[in-house]
Design a protein around this motif. Structure first.
Motif, PDB file in Angstrom:
ATOM      1  N   ASP A   1      -5.769   1.906   2.154  1.00  0.00           N
ATOM      2  CA  ASP A   1      -6.285   2.799   1.130  1.00  0.00           C
ATOM      3  C   ASP A   1      -6.152   4.380   1.585  1.00  0.00           C
ATOM      4  OD1 ASP A   1      -7.666   3.598  -1.184  1.00  0.00           O
ATOM      5  OD2 ASP A   1      -9.402   4.112   0.018  1.00  0.00           O
ATOM      6  N   VAL A   2      -6.357   4.516   2.789  1.00  0.00           N
ATOM      7  CA  VAL A   2      -6.065   5.803   3.340  1.00  0.00           C
ATOM      8  C   VAL A   2      -4.787   6.415   3.408  1.00  0.00           C
ATOM      9  CG1 VAL A   2      -6.283   7.319   5.363  1.00  0.00           C
ATOM     10  CG2 VAL A   2      -7.965   5.702   4.716  1.00  0.00           C
TER      11      VAL A   2
ATOM     12  N   GLY B   1       1.088   4.466  -2.794  1.00  0.00           N
ATOM     13  CA  GLY B   1       1.482   5.850  -2.346  1.00  0.00           C
ATOM     14  C   GLY B   1       2.740   6.164  -2.805  1.00  0.00           C
TER      15      GLY B   1
ATOM     16  N   ALA C   1      -2.307   4.969   1.345  1.00  0.00           N
ATOM     17  CA  ALA C   1      -1.681   5.176   0.073  1.00  0.00           C
ATOM     18  C   ALA C   1      -2.108   6.550  -0.558  1.00  0.00           C
ATOM     19  CB  ALA C   1      -2.317   4.283  -0.946  1.00  0.00           C
ATOM     20  N   LYS C   2      -3.414   7.063   0.036  1.00  0.00           N
ATOM     21  CA  LYS C   2      -3.776   8.327  -0.778  1.00  0.00           C
ATOM     22  C   LYS C   2      -3.044   9.531   0.061  1.00  0.00           C
ATOM     23  CE  LYS C   2      -8.259   7.010  -2.241  1.00  0.00           C
ATOM     24  NZ  LYS C   2      -9.773   6.815  -2.025  1.00  0.00           N
ATOM     25  N   GLN C   3      -3.036   9.416   1.394  1.00  0.00           N
ATOM     26  CA  GLN C   3      -2.010  10.538   2.227  1.00  0.00           C
ATOM     27  C   GLN C   3      -0.677  10.590   1.620  1.00  0.00           C
ATOM     28  OE1 GLN C   3      -3.803  12.532   4.485  1.00  0.00           O
ATOM     29  NE2 GLN C   3      -1.946  13.649   4.107  1.00  0.00           N
TER      30      GLN C   3
ATOM     31  N   TRP D   1       0.807  -1.295  -0.063  1.00  0.00           N
ATOM     32  CA  TRP D   1       0.022   0.101   0.011  1.00  0.00           C
ATOM     33  C   TRP D   1       1.058   1.320   0.192  1.00  0.00           C
ATOM     34  CZ3 TRP D   1      -4.715   0.520  -1.171  1.00  0.00           C
ATOM     35  CH2 TRP D   1      -5.909  -0.426  -0.769  1.00  0.00           C
TER      36      TRP D   1
ATOM     37  N   GLN E   1       0.346   9.935  -1.584  1.00  0.00           N
ATOM     38  CA  GLN E   1       0.157  10.653  -2.696  1.00  0.00           C
ATOM     39  C   GLN E   1       0.038  12.101  -2.330  1.00  0.00           C
ATOM     40  OE1 GLN E   1      -2.995   8.927  -4.751  1.00  0.00           O
ATOM     41  NE2 GLN E   1      -1.706   6.891  -5.009  1.00  0.00           N
ATOM     42  N   ASN E   2      -0.779  12.617  -1.511  1.00  0.00           N
ATOM     43  CA  ASN E   2      -1.090  14.039  -1.264  1.00  0.00           C
ATOM     44  C   ASN E   2       0.120  14.598  -0.574  1.00  0.00           C
ATOM     45  OD1 ASN E   2      -3.623  13.690  -2.070  1.00  0.00           O
ATOM     46  ND2 ASN E   2      -4.692  13.473  -0.145  1.00  0.00           N
TER      47      ASN E   2
END
Length: 160
Positions: A50-51, A21, A53-55, A16, A57-58
């Motif tokens: 999922d959280v 990410g 990975a998105k964090q 993940w 990326q952000n």
């Protein structure tokens, strides 16, 4: 599905972080910190994975304390929502009865079916209701069977 072993849990969280990410740097500290929240349960790993990975990326691949705080909070909310969904169809009184029955059982301990049903019967319900509650708790995943004994994989929202 049961809990993953530590190596598998770490490998999934690492995927993940890296594949999902695009993390920069050594993800080992975050893997360990997230694993403390997931306890090897695939549903928990997904809630946080999922959280995270998105964090990442952000945060452009960086692992920040603020980012980890967000991952913890959103992952916890998702985990609680998952537990509430699992407890659907079991009333608040029934969840309270189960919680009182198992409150002194450590998560790594187990109890057999006869003990569960007899305690429910003795304290709360008639035989049919005790058996029905037991079966629904197993079907909803509030109680998990392994080697003919049961433990509680749900550590939150049993009563809530």
């Amino acid at each position: 599905m049961g809990a993953l072993d530590k190596a598998s849990e770490s490998a999934v969280i690492k995927d993940w972080l890296i594949k999902g990410g695009g993390v920069k740097g050594d993800p080992a500290p975050w893997i360990e910190m997230i694993a403390q929240k997931t306890h090897g349960w695939p549903q928990h790993i997904t809630a946080y994975g999922d959280v995270v990975a998105k964090q990442i990326q952000n945060d452009h691949g960086e692992m920040t304390k603020e980012g980890l705080d967000i991952v913890y909070q959103v992952g916890k909310e998702r985990r609680e929502a998952y537990y509430k969904q699992r407890a659907k169809g079991i009333s608040g009184k029934e969840r309270s009865s189960l919680a009182k029955l198992i409150q002194n059982i450590a998560p790594e301990k187990a109890i057999d079916r006869e003990d569960i049903e007899s305690n429910l019967l003795w304290v709360y319900y008639d035989p049919d209701k005790a058996t029905s509650l037991f079966k629904r708790a197993v079907a909803r995943g509030i109680l998990h069977s392994q080697d003919e004994v049961y433990h509680v994989p749900i550590h939150l929202c049993v009563v809530g």
